[in-house]
Design an enzyme around this catalytic site. Structure first.
Site, short mmCIF file in Angstrom:
data_model
loop_
_atom_site.label_atom_id
_atom_site.label_comp_id
_atom_site.label_asym_id
_atom_site.label_seq_id
_atom_site.Cartn_x
_atom_site.Cartn_y
_atom_site.Cartn_z
N GLU A 207 37.72 44.01 50.85
CA GLU A 207 37.91 45.41 50.45
C GLU A 207 36.58 46.11 50.19
OE1 GLU A 207 40.85 45.98 47.41
OE2 GLU A 207 42.31 44.75 48.45
N LYS A 339 52.77 50.19 45.65
CA LYS A 339 52.31 50.01 47.03
C LYS A 339 53.48 50.33 47.96
CE LYS A 339 49.07 46.13 46.27
NZ LYS A 339 49.02 44.65 46.13
P1 PGA Z 1 46.59 42.60 48.82
O1 PGA Z 1 45.72 42.77 47.51
O2 PGA Z 1 46.69 43.89 49.50
O3 PGA Z 1 45.86 41.56 49.60
O4 PGA Z 1 47.94 42.10 48.35
C1 PGA Z 1 45.75 43.92 46.71
C2 PGA Z 1 46.23 43.61 45.33
O5 PGA Z 1 46.59 42.46 45.02
O6 PGA Z 1 46.30 44.51 44.50
ZN ZN Z 2 47.15 42.93 42.86
#
Ligand code: PGA
Ligand code: ZN
Length: 429
Positions: A207, A339
């Site tokens: 990231e 998300k």
């Molecule tokens: P991921 O990580 O998109 O790989 O799940 C982001 C998070 O855990 O917040």
């Molecule tokens: Zn997370």
């Protein structure tokens, strides 16, 4: 306004892996694009991505997802009113027919659902955030979110070089989104310099955060505090620390294996370690402190530190309204990570967010570790007035595209009403 056509295509994400893009065109010629992001540390109850398996691209191709969009989703949606987001999302979930959207794929569904949303906003000739803000609960006006920005990447995003996944900062002293960016830029750079000087810099994680080669998880915390100071800020006042432990990645059935320090902890051991960190470091937010199957641990942790620290549920709550209600009844967490691709549709994402807010939880709209140039979540977090935004670090264009979009929203004529700042955080110190 009726949907005229739907095109699905394979594009490539920030890890160079295939992902799904959907483009919807309305009868008036306006259009919108939705793109599916992809997680690496996924909750077991989140919407499932449909991947082809086999040899090609390590099994990650999305041809079956594209076929489902062309063969089943497009015939269902063409001619449908593009502004009927809830009706379309319900129809998508019913068409899929599985609990975790595994038949047509959460990736196909979220790309479609987001494309519908963008196309509806384009038809209304409004920026997405403003289109969404029309439906805010009475009395609310949209504000720019408080950003959580990664400085070091670890866990599944950096070859498990450190156990903790995200070492982040929150510019708690910032009075605008742009100022939060400025402050973070200084800390990010200072952290890189400190690590390079110590020979601890191994590259850039998934990231965009520095990929550290620390020998203890606490080295990362010490370095972060030093970086905040080196950048000229007071830790805990102007700039504070946020962590995503992502503990489901190294813990199960009450056992947690910290590879870096070669120790195995039980739930109480991890609890004690993290509570100790909240006492010794200026930490204002901790995500997934205990594993998604360790509800008793999450309840105990929230009871212990929730009055002063934001306790965020990601893998545990998976952007699911029912799971948020159940967590609230038990007193687990005081913040919900939101998300869209965990839920699989825009409508279910918004329901999880509104449910969380109505139960007194703070909310953070979040990107995934696999992203694209798509900036939709910046608009979602602003237009839904979520309060906080998490999109990764302060490098790599799939991340910077999003931070820069926040600056645009803040500075354009007709900008949102203000900036949330630290008022967005649950658990005030
Ligand atoms: P991921 O990580 O998109 O790989 O799940 C982001 C998070 O855990 O917040
Ligand atoms: Zn997370």
């Amino acid at each position: 306004m009726k949907i005229k056509s739907i095109a699905a295509r394979r594009i490539w994400d920030s890890r160079g892996r295939p992902t799904v893009e959907v483009e919807i065109t309305n009868e008036d010629g306006t259009s919108g694009i939705g793109i599916a992001p992809a997680g690496a540390s996924r909750g077991t109850r989140e919407a499932v991505e449909l991947r082809d398996g086999g040899e090609r691209f390590k099994g990650l191709d999305v041809q079956a997802a594209l076929r489902g969009i062309d063969g089943e989703i497009a015939p269902l949606l063409i001619g449908h009113d593009v502004t009927d987001q809830a009706g379309i999302d319900t129809a998508l979930a019913v068409l899929d027919g599985t609990q975790l959207k595994s038949r047509l794929g959460g990736n196909a569904l979220i790309a479609t659902s987001l494309a519908v949303l963008h196309a509806a906003a384009a038809h209304a000739r409004l920026p997405l955030w403003r289109y969404l803000a029309q439906d805010l609960p009475q009395g609310q006006s949209p504000k720019l979110p408080l950003p959580q920005i990664q400085i070091f990447g670890g866990g599944a995003h950096a070859g498990r070089r450190v156990d903790v996944q995200d070492f982040m900062v929150i510019a708690t002293g910032a009075t605008s989104f742009a100022e939060a960016m400025e402050m973070t830029a200084e800390v990010y750079r200072a952290a890189g310099e400190l690590m390079a000087a110590r020979g601890a810099l191994a590259g850039i994680a998934d990231e965009g955060g520095w990929w550290p080669s620390f020998t203890r998880n606490e080295d990362a915390l010490d370095t972060l505090v030093a970086a905040i100071e080196r950048a000229g800020y007071t830790p805990g006042h102007e700039v504070s620390i946020a962590l995503d432990i992502a503990s489901s990645e190294f813990g199960k059935d009450g056992r947690y294996r910290l590879a870096l320090e070669n120790q195995e902890l039980d739930s109480e051991g991890l609890f004690d370690m993290l509570v100790g960190w909240t006492e010794r470091y200026p930490i204002v937010s901790i995500e997934d402190p205990l594993a998604e199957d360790d509800e008793a641990g999450l309840v105990a942790f929230t009871r212990a530190v929730g009055h002063k620290v934001q306790v965020v549920g990601d893998d545990y709550l998976v952007t699911n309204a029912q799971r948020v209600k159940d967590a609230a009844a038990k007193g687990a967490c005081n913040c919900v990570l939101i998300k869209p691709n965990q839920a699989g549709t825009v409508t279910e994402t918004l329901l999880a967010l509104r449910t969380a807010q109505s139960l007194g939880y703070s909310t953070i709209v979040s990107a995934r570790s696999g992203e694209t140039e798509d900036v939709a979540i910046v608009h979602l977090s602003t237009g839904w007035n979520a309060g906080q935004l998490k999109v990764g670090s302060f490098a790599r264009s799939e991340r910077m595209a999003k931070w820069n979009e926040g600056i645009r929203l803040e500075t354009r004529p007709g900008a949102p009403a203000g900036f949330w700042g630290k008022a967005a955080l649950a658990g005030k110190r």
